[in-house]
Design a protein around this motif. Structure first.
Motif, mmCIF file in Angstrom:
data_model
loop_
_atom_site.group_PDB
_atom_site.id
_atom_site.type_symbol
_atom_site.label_atom_id
_atom_site.label_comp_id
_atom_site.label_asym_id
_atom_site.label_seq_id
_atom_site.Cartn_x
_atom_site.Cartn_y
_atom_site.Cartn_z
ATOM 1 N N GLU A 1 40.175 24.225 46.538
ATOM 2 C CA GLU A 1 41.155 23.437 45.779
ATOM 3 C C GLU A 1 42.046 24.331 44.921
ATOM 4 O O GLU A 1 43.138 23.932 44.533
ATOM 5 C CB GLU A 1 40.463 22.372 44.911
ATOM 6 N N GLU A 2 41.608 25.556 44.643
ATOM 7 C CA GLU A 2 42.408 26.532 43.897
ATOM 8 C C GLU A 2 42.983 27.598 44.823
ATOM 9 O O GLU A 2 43.676 28.505 44.359
ATOM 10 C CB GLU A 2 41.548 27.218 42.832
ATOM 11 N N ALA A 3 42.667 27.525 46.119
ATOM 12 C CA ALA A 3 43.076 28.529 47.113
ATOM 13 C C ALA A 3 42.672 29.920 46.627
ATOM 14 O O ALA A 3 43.459 30.868 46.639
ATOM 15 C CB ALA A 3 44.563 28.456 47.400
ATOM 16 N N ALA A 4 41.411 30.032 46.191
ATOM 17 C CA ALA A 4 40.922 31.302 45.657
ATOM 18 C C ALA A 4 39.432 31.458 45.940
ATOM 19 O O ALA A 4 38.728 30.480 46.162
ATOM 20 C CB ALA A 4 41.169 31.382 44.156
ATOM 21 N N VAL A 5 39.000 32.697 45.937
ATOM 22 C CA VAL A 5 37.577 33.005 45.974
ATOM 23 C C VAL A 5 37.294 33.916 44.788
ATOM 24 O O VAL A 5 38.010 34.882 44.542
ATOM 25 C CB VAL A 5 37.122 33.638 47.312
ATOM 26 N N TYR A 6 36.295 33.542 44.021
ATOM 27 C CA TYR A 6 35.856 34.353 42.895
ATOM 28 C C TYR A 6 34.608 35.099 43.344
ATOM 29 O O TYR A 6 33.808 34.555 44.106
ATOM 30 C CB TYR A 6 35.535 33.469 41.687
ATOM 31 N N TYR A 7 34.463 36.329 42.892
ATOM 32 C CA TYR A 7 33.289 37.092 43.309
ATOM 33 C C TYR A 7 32.694 37.873 42.157
ATOM 34 O O TYR A 7 33.371 38.152 41.169
ATOM 35 C CB TYR A 7 33.627 38.018 44.484
ATOM 36 N N VAL A 8 31.412 38.184 42.313
ATOM 37 C CA VAL A 8 30.687 38.990 41.341
ATOM 38 C C VAL A 8 29.949 40.068 42.130
ATOM 39 O O VAL A 8 29.186 39.765 43.044
ATOM 40 C CB VAL A 8 29.674 38.152 40.521
ATOM 41 N N VAL A 9 30.200 41.315 41.777
ATOM 42 C CA VAL A 9 29.554 42.452 42.437
ATOM 43 C C VAL A 9 28.473 42.993 41.516
ATOM 44 O O VAL A 9 28.717 43.239 40.334
ATOM 45 C CB VAL A 9 30.578 43.560 42.769
ATOM 46 N N ASN A 10 27.291 43.138 42.062
ATOM 47 C CA ASN A 10 26.150 43.721 41.351
ATOM 48 C C ASN A 10 25.843 43.004 40.039
ATOM 49 O O ASN A 10 25.465 43.621 39.052
ATOM 50 C CB ASN A 10 26.352 45.219 41.131
ATOM 51 N N LYS A 11 26.065 41.707 40.045
ATOM 52 C CA LYS A 11 25.735 40.848 38.900
ATOM 53 C C LYS A 11 26.510 41.181 37.626
ATOM 54 O O LYS A 11 26.154 40.729 36.552
ATOM 55 C CB LYS A 11 24.220 40.890 38.585
ATOM 56 N N GLU A 12 27.599 41.979 37.753
ATOM 57 C CA GLU A 12 28.319 42.335 36.534
ATOM 58 C C GLU A 12 29.835 42.390 36.673
ATOM 59 O O GLU A 12 30.536 42.040 35.730
ATOM 60 C CB GLU A 12 27.811 43.680 35.996
ATOM 61 N N THR A 13 30.371 42.828 37.780
ATOM 62 C CA THR A 13 31.819 42.984 37.921
ATOM 63 C C THR A 13 32.403 41.789 38.629
ATOM 64 O O THR A 13 32.018 41.467 39.743
ATOM 65 C CB THR A 13 32.152 44.273 38.702
ATOM 66 N N SER B 1 40.655 48.540 44.469
ATOM 67 C CA SER B 1 40.592 48.754 43.024
ATOM 68 C C SER B 1 40.002 50.126 42.692
ATOM 69 O O SER B 1 39.731 50.430 41.532
ATOM 70 C CB SER B 1 39.784 47.648 42.348
ATOM 71 N N GLY B 2 39.789 50.949 43.732
ATOM 72 C CA GLY B 2 39.325 52.313 43.512
ATOM 73 C C GLY B 2 37.822 52.492 43.593
ATOM 74 O O GLY B 2 37.307 53.563 43.283
ATOM 75 N N LYS B 3 37.125 51.458 44.001
ATOM 76 C CA LYS B 3 35.665 51.538 44.084
ATOM 77 C C LYS B 3 35.240 51.713 45.535
ATOM 78 O O LYS B 3 36.006 51.463 46.456
ATOM 79 C CB LYS B 3 35.053 50.298 43.463
ATOM 80 N N LYS B 4 34.002 52.121 45.730
ATOM 81 C CA LYS B 4 33.482 52.356 47.074
ATOM 82 C C LYS B 4 32.635 51.171 47.530
ATOM 83 O O LYS B 4 31.889 50.589 46.740
ATOM 84 C CB LYS B 4 32.629 53.622 47.101
ATOM 85 N N LEU B 5 32.746 50.847 48.820
ATOM 86 C CA LEU B 5 31.938 49.762 49.372
ATOM 87 C C LEU B 5 30.453 50.067 49.247
ATOM 88 O O LEU B 5 29.641 49.155 49.085
ATOM 89 C CB LEU B 5 32.300 49.514 50.834
ATOM 90 N N SER B 6 30.104 51.345 49.278
ATOM 91 C CA SER B 6 28.683 51.720 49.180
ATOM 92 C C SER B 6 28.097 51.397 47.802
ATOM 93 O O SER B 6 26.878 51.373 47.645
ATOM 94 C CB SER B 6 28.513 53.209 49.482
ATOM 95 N N GLU B 7 28.955 51.112 46.822
ATOM 96 C CA GLU B 7 28.477 50.734 45.488
ATOM 97 C C GLU B 7 27.971 49.294 45.435
ATOM 98 O O GLU B 7 27.282 48.912 44.496
ATOM 99 C CB GLU B 7 29.602 50.886 44.460
ATOM 100 N N ILE B 8 28.346 48.492 46.430
ATOM 101 C CA ILE B 8 27.971 47.080 46.422
ATOM 102 C C ILE B 8 26.524 46.927 46.864
ATOM 103 O O ILE B 8 26.160 47.286 47.973
ATOM 104 C CB ILE B 8 28.886 46.253 47.344
ATOM 105 N N VAL B 9 25.714 46.392 45.963
ATOM 106 C CA VAL B 9 24.320 46.069 46.269
ATOM 107 C C VAL B 9 24.188 44.556 46.421
ATOM 108 O O VAL B 9 23.565 44.063 47.346
ATOM 109 C CB VAL B 9 23.375 46.593 45.164
ATOM 110 N N ASP B 10 24.790 43.824 45.495
ATOM 111 C CA ASP B 10 24.795 42.359 45.523
ATOM 112 C C ASP B 10 26.236 41.882 45.505
ATOM 113 O O ASP B 10 27.057 42.393 44.735
ATOM 114 C CB ASP B 10 24.091 41.784 44.284
ATOM 115 N N LEU B 11 26.526 40.891 46.337
ATOM 116 C CA LEU B 11 27.867 40.309 46.371
ATOM 117 C C LEU B 11 27.732 38.795 46.420
ATOM 118 O O LEU B 11 27.216 38.234 47.386
ATOM 119 C CB LEU B 11 28.646 40.815 47.593
ATOM 120 N N ASP B 12 28.175 38.140 45.355
ATOM 121 C CA ASP B 12 28.183 36.681 45.289
ATOM 122 C C ASP B 12 29.633 36.222 45.345
ATOM 123 O O ASP B 12 30.480 36.735 44.602
ATOM 124 C CB ASP B 12 27.544 36.189 43.988
ATOM 125 N N MET B 13 29.921 35.275 46.243
ATOM 126 C CA MET B 13 31.282 34.774 46.406
ATOM 127 C C MET B 13 31.287 33.265 46.221
ATOM 128 O O MET B 13 30.393 32.571 46.704
ATOM 129 C CB MET B 13 31.817 35.132 47.793
#
Length: 68
Positions: A50-62, A33-45
């Motif tokens: 049952e939906e065959a999906a993983v939802y994620y939140v990066v840095n508590k906002e994205t 998506s054009g972002k850098k891995l070094s920008e990730i401080v927090d990653l919640d997955m």
């Protein structure tokens, strides 16, 4: 203490989901998506097999979604 080699697989409804591969796919989605891995401080997955999906939140906002 020696490092423990581990591998975690989620089994659900006759399917298997490799959690390391899920994490790699989330990070790839972030990078694609054009972002850098070094920008990730927090990653919640949140794996929703049952939906065959993983939802994620990066840095508590994205938020994002990756199909399994």
């Amino acid at each position: 203490m020696a490092k423990i080699n581990q591998h975690m697989v989620l089994q659900f409804n006759g399917r298997e989901f490799d959690l390391d591969a899920i994490e790699a796919n989330v990070k790839k989605n972030w990078k694609d998506s054009g972002k850098k891995l070094s920008e990730i401080v927090d990653l919640d997955m949140y794996v929703k097999p049952e939906e065959a999906a993983v939802y994620y939140v990066v840095n508590k906002e994205t938020e994002g979604k990756v199909e399994l």
